[in-house]
Structure formats: structure tokens, C-alpha cells
Design an enzyme around this catalytic site. Structure first.
Site, mmCIF file in Angstrom:
data_model
loop_
_atom_site.group_PDB
_atom_site.id
_atom_site.type_symbol
_atom_site.label_atom_id
_atom_site.label_comp_id
_atom_site.label_asym_id
_atom_site.label_seq_id
_atom_site.Cartn_x
_atom_site.Cartn_y
_atom_site.Cartn_z
ATOM 1 N N ASN A 29 -7.410 5.321 -2.463
ATOM 2 C CA ASN A 29 -7.601 5.088 -1.039
ATOM 3 C C ASN A 29 -9.088 4.808 -0.829
ATOM 4 O O ASN A 29 -9.891 4.986 -1.739
ATOM 5 C CB ASN A 29 -7.127 6.303 -0.226
ATOM 6 C CG ASN A 29 -7.863 7.570 -0.613
ATOM 7 O OD1 ASN A 29 -9.044 7.732 -0.322
ATOM 8 N ND2 ASN A 29 -7.169 8.472 -1.304
ATOM 9 N N LYS A 91 -4.617 1.695 0.167
ATOM 10 C CA LYS A 91 -4.567 2.105 1.575
ATOM 11 C C LYS A 91 -5.946 2.574 2.006
ATOM 12 O O LYS A 91 -6.780 2.958 1.181
ATOM 13 C CB LYS A 91 -3.527 3.203 1.787
ATOM 14 C CG LYS A 91 -3.707 4.422 0.909
ATOM 15 C CD LYS A 91 -2.513 5.346 1.059
ATOM 16 C CE LYS A 91 -2.575 6.488 0.069
ATOM 17 N NZ LYS A 91 -1.426 7.364 0.212
ATOM 18 N N GLY A 128 1.209 1.664 -4.913
ATOM 19 C CA GLY A 128 1.644 1.959 -3.555
ATOM 20 C C GLY A 128 3.080 2.400 -3.404
ATOM 21 O O GLY A 128 3.544 2.599 -2.283
ATOM 22 N N GLY A 132 7.165 5.999 2.043
ATOM 23 C CA GLY A 132 6.538 5.278 3.137
ATOM 24 C C GLY A 132 5.848 3.994 2.705
ATOM 25 O O GLY A 132 5.435 3.202 3.541
#
Length: 164
Positions: A29, A91, A128, A132
Site C-alpha cells: 500500500n 492500493k 490485490g 474486496g
């Protein structure tokens, strides 16, 4: 060799740390938060990468779509270790879910980075693919599409453990 003749895919199981490749891709991230999965494994095996990653986050140098490459020091008696960790932002924040458009953007830079460093092999985990996040099939297609026209390279692909 797949269509186009530019890359070869080897599907792997087990730990990405066992990949016989010049580089290992580490999904990260942009905020410096430690997460489970490949990131935790790589922190334990290559703490110098985690230190450099956290420093780059504090300096706001980690951006979606841009790889953060950390060269590794050779280790005595371990000639099969990777030469680089390629940190791949999937992300913005560790609390957010990865989005496929960020992964596609990053894959383009990953292919460019592999060419820039003249890599012949790279290990890629399921980028990823977490609750979700995007489905493995979509990520796998993105990897194939990106590397279809890239420089010749061997890709050691590590699908999620629940995929056969």
C-alpha cells in the site's frame, strides 16, 4: 511459450520466497502499513526492503502505478536469492480495497521496470486478490495482456492458494 512468443508463465505453489527468479514482486500500500501475505513474508526474509519501503512512504514517494525497486545485497552461500524486490502499490491505504484499474496501471510500469533492469525472470503473487479486491481471473488476464508484448521474460506466477 504463449502467443507472441515473448514470455513464459510458470504457475507455482507454496511460498514466493522459493521462486527461482531475479526479482520478487511485493504487493504494497502507499501508506507504509504492514499487511499479511507476501508483504509479511518478504519483511521477515528481506528486512532491508521493508525499511526502504517505509522510508519511501514517509517521503511520499510511493504512488499507485509506479514500482519501487529495492536492490538486494547478495547473501553468503545463497546464490539463488533474488537481486531485487519490486514493490507494487495495489492500493492507497492499507484499509482500502485494491482496484483493478490501479493494478492494470501498475502492471504497465512493472513491464517497463522489468525491461529497464533487463530482468529475465520475475515472481508475481496474486496482486490485490484479497477480500474486496479483484478476482484472480481478472488479475491473471491483466498480467497476460501486459506481458504479451513486453520484452522476453519468465514469469513465476503464484495464484491464490484456493485456486487450482
Amino acid at each position: 511459450m504463449p502467443e507472441g512468443g515473448t514470455f513464459m508463465i510458470f504457475y507455482e505453489t507454496g511460498s514466493i520466497l522459493n521462486a527461482k527468479s531475479e526479482a520478487i514482486v511485493n504487493p504494497i500500500n502507499c501508506m507504509g502499513g504492514l499487511e499479511n501475505g507476501p508483504m509479511l513474508l518478504l519483511k521477515q526474509a528481506y528486512p532491508e526492503n521493508f525499511i526502504a519501503f517505509r522510508r519511501a512512504c514517509r517521503l511520499r514517494k510511493v504512488k499507485l502505478g509506479r514500482m519501487l525497486v529495492i536492490p538486494l545485497s547478495p547473501r553468503e552461500g545463497r546464490g539463488s536469492d533474488p537481486r531485487y524486490i519490486i514493490n507494487f502499490p495495489v492500493k492507497k491505504h492499507w484499509r482500502h480495497h485494491p482496484k483493478m484499474n490501479h493494478i492494470r496501471e501498475g502492471l504497465k510500469d512493472l513491464a517497463r521496470t522489468c525491461a529497464q533492469f533487463r530482468l529475465h525472470s520475475v515472481a508475481i503473487p496474486a496482486l490485490g486478490c484479497e477480500p474486496g479486491g479483484p478476482e484472480w481471473k481478472e488479475v491473471q488476464e491483466g498480467i497476460m495482456d501486459t506481458f504479451r508484448n513486453a520484452n522476453p521474460i519468465r514469469i513465476h506466477l503464484f495464484p491464490p492458494p484456493d485456486v487450482q
